[in-house]
Write a protein that holds these residues in place. Structure first.
Motif, mmCIF file in Angstrom:
data_model
loop_
_atom_site.group_PDB
_atom_site.id
_atom_site.type_symbol
_atom_site.label_atom_id
_atom_site.label_comp_id
_atom_site.label_asym_id
_atom_site.label_seq_id
_atom_site.Cartn_x
_atom_site.Cartn_y
_atom_site.Cartn_z
ATOM 1 N N PHE A 267 -16.611 25.145 11.703
ATOM 2 C CA PHE A 267 -17.563 25.131 12.774
ATOM 3 C C PHE A 267 -18.933 25.803 12.147
ATOM 4 N N ALA A 268 -19.999 25.504 13.036
ATOM 5 C CA ALA A 268 -21.263 25.899 12.781
ATOM 6 C C ALA A 268 -21.810 27.026 13.753
ATOM 7 N N VAL A 269 -22.038 28.176 13.109
ATOM 8 C CA VAL A 269 -22.488 29.344 13.939
ATOM 9 C C VAL A 269 -23.802 29.008 14.719
ATOM 10 N N GLY A 270 -23.714 29.056 16.021
ATOM 11 C CA GLY A 270 -24.971 28.912 16.928
ATOM 12 C C GLY A 270 -25.019 27.199 17.439
ATOM 13 N N GLN A 271 -24.007 26.446 16.973
ATOM 14 C CA GLN A 271 -24.056 25.014 17.533
ATOM 15 C C GLN A 271 -23.260 25.145 18.773
ATOM 16 N N TYR A 272 -23.635 24.208 19.575
ATOM 17 C CA TYR A 272 -22.985 24.100 20.917
ATOM 18 C C TYR A 272 -21.918 22.880 20.764
ATOM 19 N N TYR A 273 -20.733 23.219 21.417
ATOM 20 C CA TYR A 273 -19.621 22.242 21.232
ATOM 21 C C TYR A 273 -19.154 22.168 22.672
ATOM 22 N N GLY A 274 -18.603 20.894 22.948
ATOM 23 C CA GLY A 274 -17.902 20.542 24.345
ATOM 24 C C GLY A 274 -19.280 20.148 25.410
ATOM 25 N N ASP A 275 -18.674 20.325 26.738
ATOM 26 C CA ASP A 275 -19.517 19.881 27.858
ATOM 27 C C ASP A 275 -19.680 20.855 28.985
ATOM 28 N N ALA A 276 -20.801 20.960 29.540
ATOM 29 C CA ALA A 276 -20.985 22.223 30.634
ATOM 30 C C ALA A 276 -20.340 21.729 31.465
#
Length: 645
Positions: A267-276
Motif C-alpha cells: 500500500f502507499a502511505v497517504g493514498q486513499y483507497y475505497g469509496d466514501a
C-alpha cells in the motif's frame, strides 16, 4: 527595579494579556464565523461530560452540517484538540471537543479509566448519542469521531461499538425467518444503517488496534495518522514507526475493504483507497513526527481536514494548508508570558497595601543585607559555585530516573490506572517524587555552600539568607501569596468567561478548573512547598556568587532549574531521532510530561529571585510558585478519584 520600570512592566504585561485574549479569541472563532458553546452533558449513572462545541454560524435545522467529536489523550484535556476544532469548524464542520472522564471538568466514570475507554470511549459514545438525538443542525448521516493517543483508542472503540451493531443487524436480516428471508430488504438495510451512527473515524497516534479482528467490527470510513517517530513505536510489527515498507498495521487497514481474492500485497502511505459513500474509505498517513507533535503539526492538521472532507463529500474553498491555529497558538503564548510577567508588578503593588507594607524590603534592610554579602573574586569561590550549580541539575536528571522507579512502588494504584481518594493524579505523583528527591539533594548542596560562605564571612547568618521570619509576617506572606494566586487565575478565568480564550502553547497551558480540584491541589501543596522552598534557598544562594550581573544571575539560576529535564529529554529524543526508537520506551510518558516544566521551572527561578529582591526573604517566592505552578499541573492532567453518585 525602579518604580518606572515596574510600572512599565505592569503596562506591558496587561497589554500582552489583552492582545492575546482578544486576538486568540477572535481567531478561534474564524473571525466570528464560528460560535463556541460551552456544554455540560449528563450521561449515565449520574456522570457528566464537559466540553466545547464549535458551531458554524451558518448551520441550522434547515442547513445541517457534519459533526466531528474529538477526544484528547491521557493526561491532557479538551484544549489539546483546539487546533483541529478551529480548522474543521472554519470549513463548515461542527466540532465537539470534550474532557474525557477523569480529565478536566468532566466527572469520573463508574469504571476504572482504561475500562471506561473500552466501555464507552471515555465519554465519546455518550456524546455521539447526545448529538444524534439532540442537535437538530447536525447531519446525522455525517458524524465523525477522532482522537489522539487515548482519544485514538476511544475512536477505535466507538467505531467498533457502532459497527458491531450494524453487522449484527445485517446478519439477523440474512436469517430465513427475517422480513426478507435470506435477502436483505431496503427496510432492513435502513435499520442497520440507523444503528451505525458514526460514518467516519480518525485515530491519531494509536495504531495498535489495526487488526483483522477489529476491522471486522467497523463499518465506516477510516483514516490513521501515526507519527514515524512516535515514542511508542517499538512494539509495532516492524519494531519502529516507519509504515512505508508495507507495515502490517497499515496493510491490514487497507485490506479491510478488499475481498479475500483481491487482498493487496502493498500500500502507499497517504493514498486513499475505497469509496466514501459506501463507507469503505481508507487512508494511512505516516508523518515524520513524534507523538506529542501531532498537537502542533500543520501536516497532521492538513491530513485531518482532508480526511473529513473526503469522508463527508465536502469541497471547501479553504485550502488544507491555509491554517489559522498556528496564529492562535502564538497569541495564546503571548498571553501566557503576560500572566507570568504580571506576577512581579502585582506583588509590588500589593505590597503597598498597609496590611502587607511591612513585608517589603526597606532601603536600610537592603543595605544591611548587601553589606554582609561576600565580595571580591576568588578562584576557589568560583569553582565551588559552578560545581554546586552543575551538581544541582545533574542530580535533577538523576531524580527523573529515580522517580521512574519509585512511582510504581509508592503509588501502585494510580500507576495501574486505578482510582484512589488521596493523591489521585498519576503524573503529579511522579513529579512530586522527583521534586522531593531534588529537595533533599538541594538541601544538602545548600548546607554545603552555606558552610563555605560562613567560613569566609563570619557575620553571614540565616537571617541574611531570608529565612528568618516571624509567625505574624509568615501568615501575612501566605495571605499575600494567595492574593497573587488569585490575581493570576482571575485573569485566566476572565479570559475564558468573556472570549473562551486560554493561555497555551503546544502541550504547555494554563487553564481554568472546577472547585473539586482544590481538594486535589491541597493534597500536593505541602510536598511541593518543600521543593520550592529548597529551590528558593538554592537559587538565592546563587546571588552570593561572583556573578555581578543580576540578569545573568537569574538566567543561570533558571537554567540550573531546567537543564536536568532538558538532559533527560535530550537523551530520549537524540536516541529516537538517530535510531527510530526512543531510549525510554515503556516509561516514555514520564520524560514527555516534564517538557512543560522546562518553561515552568525556568519561570519559577525568575519569580523566586525577583520576589526575594522585593521582600528580602525566600518565603513569598516559594509560596507563590507552590500555589500557582502546582495548580497549573493539577488542573491539566488525569484525576483518578473514585466515582460518586
Amino acid at each position: 527595579m525602579d518604580k518606572k520600570s515596574i510600572r512599565r512592566l505592569f503596562v506591558v504585561s496587561v497589554v500582552m494579556i489583552i492582545v492575546s485574549v482578544c486576538l486568540s479569541g477572535f481567531l478561534q472563532t474564524s473571525f466570528g464565523k464560528t460560535e463556541i458553546i460551552n456544554f455540560k452533558v449528563p450521561t449515565e449513572n449520574g456522570q457528566w461530560l464537559s466540553g466545547q462545541l464549535y458551531k458554524p454560524k451558518r448551520s441550522s435545522a434547515e442547513n445541517k452540517v457534519p459533526l466531528v467529536i474529538t477526544e484528547h489523550g491521557y493526561l491532557n484535556n479538551k484544549h489539546m484538540q483546539n487546533v483541529n476544532a478551529i480548522e474543521l469548524s472554519r470549513r463548515g464542520i461542527a466540532v465537539m471537543t470534550f474532557d474525557a472522564y477523569y480529565h478536566g471538568k468532566s466527572s469520573s466514570a463508574s469504571e476504572p479509566v482504561m475500562e471506561a475507554v473500552v466501555a464507552n470511549g471515555e465519554g465519546m459514545i455518550p456524546l455521539v448519542e447526545f448529538a444524534y438525538h439532540n442537535l437538530d443542525y447536525i447531519d446525522n448521516h455525517r458524524i465523525g469521531v477522532m482522537g489522539h493517543s487515548m482519544g485514538g483508542m476511544s475512536t477505535w472503540m466507538t467505531l467498533m461499538h457502532y459497527g458491531s451493531q450494524y453487522y449484527t443487524a445485517i446478519e439477523k436480516a440474512k436469517t430465513p425467518d427475517s422480513e426478507g428471508g435470506e435477502d436483505i430488504t431496503d427496510r432492513e438495510l435502513e435499520y442497520a444503517n440507523s444503528l451505525n451512527k458514526v460514518s467516519a473515524g480518525l485515530p491519531i497516534g494509536n495504531i495498535r488496534l489495526s487488526s483483522e479482528e477489529v476491522f471486522s467490527q467497523i463499518h465506516a470510513n477510516l483514516g490513521i495518522i501515526y507519527g514515524q517517530l512516535d515514542e511508542g513505536n517499538y512494539d509495532l510489527s516492524q519494531g519502529n514507526g516507519d509504515l512505508s515498507n508495507n507495515a502490517l498495521e497499515g496493510l491490514v487497514a487497507i485490506n479491510s475493504i478488499f475481498p479475500e481474492d483481491e487482498q493487496q500485497s502493498s500500500f502507499a502511505v497517504g493514498q486513499y483507497y475505497g469509496d466514501a459513500e459506501s463507507q469503505t474509505l481508507r487512508v494511512v498517513h505516516n508523518p515524520k513526527q513524534t507523538h506529542e507533535w501531532a498537537h502542533f503539526s500543520q501536516k497532521t492538521v492538513a491530513e485531518t481536514v482532508d480526511f473529513f472532507n473526503h469522508s463527508f463529500g465536502l469541497s471547501p474553498k479553504i485550502k488544507n494548508t491555509d491554517q489559522l491555529w498556528i496564529w492562535k497558538e502564538l497569541f495564546s503564548f503571548i498571553g501566557l508570558l503576560g500572566i507570568f510577567l504580571l506576577i512581579y508588578p502585582a506583588s509590588y503593588y500589593l505590597l503597598k497595601i498597609p496590611y502587607f507594607r511591612q513585608l517589603k524590603l526597606t532601603k536600610e534592610q537592603k543595605n544591611s543585607l548587601t553589606s554582609t554579602m561576600p565580595t571580591g573574586k576568588s578562584n576557589k569561590k568560583t569553582r565551588f559555585f559552578w560545581i554546586s550549580w552543575l551538581l544541582s541539575w545533574l542530580f535533577s536528571a538523576v531524580g527523573v530516573i529515580v522517580a521512574l522507579k519509585l512511582d510504581r512502588f509508592i503509588f501502585k494504584s494510580t500507576s495501574s490506572f486505578l482510582s484512589v481518594k488521596w493523591f489521585p493524579q498519576p503524573i503529579t505523583n511522579y513529579i512530586m517524587i522527583w521534586a522531593i528527591f531534588n529537595s533533599l539533594v538541594g538541601l544538602a548542596l545548600f548546607i554545603w555552600k552555606y558552610r563555605l560562605e560562613k567560613r569566609n564571612n563570619a557575620e553571614f547568618s540565616i537571617q541574611h539568607l531570608g529565612l528568618k521570619i516571624g509567625l505574624n509576617n509568615w501568615m501575612k506572606t501566605f495571605i499575600l501569596a494567595l492574593c497573587i494566586f488569585g490575581v493570576f487565575f482571575t485573569v485566566v478565568f476572565l479570559a475564558e468567561y468573556f472570549l473562551n480564550a486560554n493561555f497555551k502553547l503546544w502541550i504547555l497551558g494554563v487553564f481554568t478548573f472546577h472547585s473539586d480540584k482544590f481538594l486535589v491541589w491541597m493534597n500536593y501543596l505541602p510536598f511541593f512547598f518543600i521543593f520550592y522552598l529548597t529551590n528558593a534557598l538554592f537559587i538565592n544562594k546563587l546571588s552570593f556568587s561572583n556573578i555581578k550581573s543580576e540578569k545573568v544571575n537569574m538566567i543561570v539560576a533558571g537554567f540550573g532549574n531546567v537543564l536536568g529535564i532538558m538532559l533527560i529529554n535530550g537523551i530520549q529524543y537524540a536516541v529516537l531521532f538517530m535510531t527510530g526508537n526512543s531510549f525510554w520506551q515503556e516509561t516514555r510518558l514520564y520524560p514527555m510530561v516534564l517538557l512543560p516544566f522546562i518553561f515552568l521551572l525556568f519561570a519559577a527561578a525568575m519569580i523566586s529571585r525577583s520576589l526575594y529582591k522585593l521582600t528580602g526573604n525566600i518565603w513569598l517566592g516559594a509560596m507563590v510558585n507552590t500555589l500557582i505552578i502546582t495548580m497549573i499541573g493539577v488542573a491539566n492532567t488525569a484525576t483518578l478519584v473514585p466515582f460518586q453518585t
